[in-house]
Design an enzyme around this catalytic site. Structure first.
Site, PDB file in Angstrom:
ATOM      1  N   TYR A   1       0.827  -1.204   0.000  1.00 31.17           N
ATOM      2  CA  TYR A   1       0.000   0.000   0.000  1.00 31.17           C
ATOM      3  C   TYR A   1       0.865   1.260   0.000  1.00 31.17           C
ATOM      4  O   TYR A   1       1.785   1.417   0.808  1.00 31.17           O
ATOM      5  CB  TYR A   1      -0.923   0.036   1.223  1.00 31.17           C
ATOM      6  CG  TYR A   1      -1.677   1.331   1.347  1.00 31.17           C
ATOM      7  CD1 TYR A   1      -2.739   1.611   0.498  1.00 31.17           C
ATOM      8  CD2 TYR A   1      -1.300   2.301   2.279  1.00 31.17           C
ATOM      9  CE1 TYR A   1      -3.429   2.811   0.572  1.00 31.17           C
ATOM     10  CE2 TYR A   1      -1.980   3.511   2.360  1.00 31.17           C
ATOM     11  CZ  TYR A   1      -3.033   3.761   1.505  1.00 31.17           C
ATOM     12  OH  TYR A   1      -3.702   4.958   1.581  1.00 31.17           O
TER      13      TYR A   1
ATOM     14  N   HIS B   1      -3.405  16.287  -2.969  1.00 29.79           N
ATOM     15  CA  HIS B   1      -3.889  16.421  -1.598  1.00 29.79           C
ATOM     16  C   HIS B   1      -3.702  17.836  -1.039  1.00 29.79           C
ATOM     17  O   HIS B   1      -4.192  18.132   0.054  1.00 29.79           O
ATOM     18  CB  HIS B   1      -3.196  15.402  -0.688  1.00 29.79           C
ATOM     19  CG  HIS B   1      -3.750  14.018  -0.851  1.00 29.79           C
ATOM     20  ND1 HIS B   1      -3.783  13.373  -2.049  1.00 29.79           N
ATOM     21  CD2 HIS B   1      -4.312  13.165   0.045  1.00 29.79           C
ATOM     22  CE1 HIS B   1      -4.324  12.170  -1.904  1.00 29.79           C
ATOM     23  NE2 HIS B   1      -4.660  12.034  -0.629  1.00 29.79           N
TER      24      HIS B   1
ATOM     25  N   ASN C   1       1.038  11.701   5.592  1.00 30.69           N
ATOM     26  CA  ASN C   1       0.186  10.790   6.351  1.00 30.69           C
ATOM     27  C   ASN C   1       0.548  10.860   7.836  1.00 30.69           C
ATOM     28  O   ASN C   1       1.468  10.208   8.302  1.00 30.69           O
ATOM     29  CB  ASN C   1       0.379   9.370   5.817  1.00 30.69           C
ATOM     30  CG  ASN C   1      -0.729   8.428   6.222  1.00 30.69           C
ATOM     31  OD1 ASN C   1      -0.538   7.222   6.261  1.00 30.69           O
ATOM     32  ND2 ASN C   1      -1.895   8.935   6.511  1.00 30.69           N
TER      33      ASN C   1
ATOM     34  N   TYR D   1     -20.105  32.913  44.691  1.00 35.18           N
ATOM     35  CA  TYR D   1     -19.426  31.741  44.142  1.00 35.18           C
ATOM     36  C   TYR D   1     -18.218  32.117  43.283  1.00 35.18           C
ATOM     37  O   TYR D   1     -17.209  31.407  43.267  1.00 35.18           O
ATOM     38  CB  TYR D   1     -20.390  30.930  43.274  1.00 35.18           C
ATOM     39  CG  TYR D   1     -21.431  30.148  44.028  1.00 35.18           C
ATOM     40  CD1 TYR D   1     -21.532  30.190  45.414  1.00 35.18           C
ATOM     41  CD2 TYR D   1     -22.335  29.356  43.332  1.00 35.18           C
ATOM     42  CE1 TYR D   1     -22.500  29.480  46.093  1.00 35.18           C
ATOM     43  CE2 TYR D   1     -23.313  28.627  43.993  1.00 35.18           C
ATOM     44  CZ  TYR D   1     -23.399  28.690  45.371  1.00 35.18           C
ATOM     45  OH  TYR D   1     -24.359  27.975  46.029  1.00 35.18           O
TER      46      TYR D   1
ATOM     47  N   ARG E   1     -15.676  32.664  46.056  1.00 34.54           N
ATOM     48  CA  ARG E   1     -15.548  31.598  47.042  1.00 34.54           C
ATOM     49  C   ARG E   1     -15.197  30.255  46.398  1.00 34.54           C
ATOM     50  O   ARG E   1     -14.446  29.462  46.976  1.00 34.54           O
ATOM     51  CB  ARG E   1     -16.850  31.478  47.825  1.00 34.54           C
ATOM     52  CG  ARG E   1     -16.766  30.526  48.998  1.00 34.54           C
ATOM     53  CD  ARG E   1     -18.071  30.234  49.704  1.00 34.54           C
ATOM     54  NE  ARG E   1     -19.228  30.987  49.281  1.00 34.54           N
ATOM     55  CZ  ARG E   1     -20.463  30.502  49.345  1.00 34.54           C
ATOM     56  NH1 ARG E   1     -20.678  29.268  49.788  1.00 34.54           N
ATOM     57  NH2 ARG E   1     -21.502  31.229  48.976  1.00 34.54           N
TER      58      ARG E   1
ATOM     59  N   PHE F   1      -2.589   7.084  12.030  1.00 39.64           N
ATOM     60  CA  PHE F   1      -2.858   8.441  11.567  1.00 39.64           C
ATOM     61  C   PHE F   1      -4.162   9.007  12.118  1.00 39.64           C
ATOM     62  O   PHE F   1      -4.474  10.172  11.908  1.00 39.64           O
ATOM     63  CB  PHE F   1      -2.939   8.455  10.038  1.00 39.64           C
ATOM     64  CG  PHE F   1      -3.849   7.377   9.498  1.00 39.64           C
ATOM     65  CD1 PHE F   1      -5.211   7.419   9.679  1.00 39.64           C
ATOM     66  CD2 PHE F   1      -3.318   6.284   8.827  1.00 39.64           C
ATOM     67  CE1 PHE F   1      -6.042   6.417   9.207  1.00 39.64           C
ATOM     68  CE2 PHE F   1      -4.143   5.276   8.347  1.00 39.64           C
ATOM     69  CZ  PHE F   1      -5.514   5.351   8.535  1.00 39.64           C
TER      70      PHE F   1
ATOM     71  N   GLU G   1     -12.608   5.824   4.444  1.00 43.45           N
ATOM     72  CA  GLU G   1     -12.338   6.476   5.734  1.00 43.45           C
ATOM     73  C   GLU G   1     -13.689   6.856   6.329  1.00 43.45           C
ATOM     74  O   GLU G   1     -14.153   7.985   6.206  1.00 43.45           O
ATOM     75  CB  GLU G   1     -11.439   7.688   5.503  1.00 43.45           C
ATOM     76  CG  GLU G   1     -10.101   7.298   4.875  1.00 43.45           C
ATOM     77  CD  GLU G   1      -9.380   8.453   4.200  1.00 43.45           C
ATOM     78  OE1 GLU G   1      -9.874   9.590   4.257  1.00 43.45           O
ATOM     79  OE2 GLU G   1      -8.319   8.203   3.592  1.00 43.45           O
TER      80      GLU G   1
END
Length: 498
Positions: free
Chosen positions: A53, A83, A195, A280, A283, A328, A414
């Site tokens: 791959y 990309h 990647n 508050y 405190r 990844f 994905e």
């Protein structure tokens, strides 16, 4: 300091040193040897033509398409170009530098199968203050931050735009100007560059460090406000917090007591104060600030390992095998970033409420309305509190978690993605907002202390008061407050009030 990259020893403070202070970077000799060994494995597999791959196949949904040997180099270059699809504003230099550092360190670990020359070029670019244009948007955090890292990789092959101390220009020309040359990608090297989790992890690493500075400043601002409002430190007594047993709460209360120790202001109203307890916002500061500390520590426990993580796919092991997995996937950092977003928003909420009490004429214990001596003619800090309210409200919207969302990508190959970059970007905005909310409180609290003079607070609060006054003078007549708030926010970023 200098930073030597070996893939195993990078720390959060190293990231800040390189991102913000331009600390020099180099590749450790042992890491270079590991990289050469794993590179040899990749080249041997590519020569055999086996289906691996990203080496001899396409990517993602196209991983079942075999690529002929004569087109392997084109495969990697095409991957980077295709990309680089990011959009939106460009990331600031410090975040890009951190991303470059983390990617170089990941490659140096020796499981990527990339040549040492890639890391050495990244180091040379960092040392020369060169950084590429990286758009903020376009990453879902798996398969890593593909788009941002592809824009980074473009610069290494001499494409895209590259920034430098003298300006900005085409990457190939800028590299040549600094005596550097682009690389020609070999099998797997384009994939090795893009990647991984390094874009959102870069923002996350710097965010964790800033979150700690903000947390510390929230205590100094809160202590100043308590003094200006003639509050009581009784609620910070260690016995109260010990019986609950929350470690962060105990640490927070201890810090408040230390800041308030030796206060003349406290002694001036100890015996005749009719109030039994404060609101508050004063405190319960340890009960809110304390869990924030533990949230920061939780986030750091997930983000720090990412600095030295092998996040490629596939990974190259020294026995000659290449294994495909999912390192990844950015869920770990995405969850940490979401937790930080919620924690920091709580600090903003507390700070804004304290600012309201400082400026509110019905709540501020005898201080003048909106802290101005000429109320009516002057508005004083009225709008400063409005600004803090606006920023706090925005934080609440941004605190919605990103890491529970997913949209399938890459033809549903994905199918579950973490939206880690979205989590990083909104946290960055929250941190910006909280800095300014606390800056408003510091400004108002210092003004409140002016009206308690000649009495002084404890040495801890007085030191911070002096740091505030070094940047912003006391208010006598109305003036433009925006620059004052910005100046104090910058001082907070630099840790001056921590």
């Amino acid at each position: 300091m200098s930073v030597s990259l070996d893939g195993y020893a990078l720390r959060l403070h190293d990231v800040a040193a390189v991102a913000d202070d331009a600390a020099p970077v180099s590749l450790a000799p042992a890491a270079r040897a590991r990289m050469q060994q794993s590179r040899g494995i990749v080249e041997a597999l590519a020569a055999k033509g086996e289906a691996v791959y990203g080496v001899t196949t396409g990517f993602g949904k196209l991983s079942d398409i075999a690529i002929p040997a004569e087109r392997l180099a084109q495969l990697q270059l095409n991957l980077v170009r295709s990309h680089a699809a990011g959009v939106g504003p460009r990331l600031e230099e410090r975040f890009v530098r951190a991303m470059m550092l983390l990617r170089a360190n990941c490659l140096a670990k020796g499981f990527s199968g990339a040549r040492p020359e890639l890391v050495e070029l990244l180091c040379a670019m960092l040392n020369a203050r060169l950084w590429p244009d990286v758009p903020e948007q376009g990453s879902v955090g798996a398969s890593g931050d593909l788009a941002p890292l592809a824009h980074l990789a473009l610069a290494l092959v001499g494409e895209g735009m590259l920034n430098h101390p003298g300006g900005r220009g085409e990457a190939k020309a800028v590299l040549a100007q600094y005596g550097l040359a682009p690389v020609a990608l070999g099998p797997k090297e384009g994939l090795a560059l893009i990647n991984g989790t390094q874009a959102h992890s870069a923002i996350a690493a710097l965010a964790v460090l800033e979150a700690r500075r903000i947390w510390e400043t929230a205590h100094t601002a809160g202590a100043m406000t308590l003094e200006a409002l003639l509050g009581t430190p009784t609620a910070f007594d260690a016995r109260i917090h010990d019986v609950r047993g929350q470690r962060g709460q105990q640490e927070s209360a201890r810090r408040f007591l230390g800041l308030l120790e030796g206060s003349e202001i406290r002694e001036s109203h100890r015996s005749d104060d009719p109030r039994v307890q404060d609101a508050y916002g004063l405190r319960c500061m340890p009960q809110v600030h304390g869990p924030v500390l533990q949230a920061i520590e939780f986030a750091e426990s997930l983000i720090a390992p990412e600095l030295n993580a092998a996040t490629d796919n596939p990974l190259v092991f020294d026995d000659g095998t290449m294994l495909s997995g999912g390192n990844f996937h950015g869920q770990a950092a995405a969850m940490a970033l979401d937790v930080l977003a919620i924690a920091m928003t709580n600090l903003a909420v507390m700070s804004e409420r304290r600012t309201d009490r400082l400026t509110h004429p019905d709540l501020n214990e005898g201080l003048p309305p909106f802290l101005t001596p000429t109320a009516g003619v002057s508005s004083g800090f009225m709008m400063a509190q409005v600004t803090a309210a606006a920023l706090t409200s925005e934080c609440k919207v941004l605190a919605h978690p990103a890491s529970v969302d997913t949209i399938p990508t890459d033809g549903s190959k994905e199918d579950v993605v973490p939206m880690a970059m979205g989590a990083a970007l909104k946290l960055r905005r929250i941190l910006h907002n909280v800095r300014h909310v606390l800056a408003v409180e510091l400004m108002c609290a210092a003004q409140g202390l002016e009206y308690r003079r000649p009495l002084k607070s404890g040495p801890g609060v007085e030191r911070v008061f002096g740091a505030v006054r070094a940047r912003v003078p006391a208010l006598s007549d109305d003036r433009v407050l925006g620059p004052d708030i910005e100046s104090l926010a910058e001082g907070l970023r630099l840790g001056e009030f921590a």
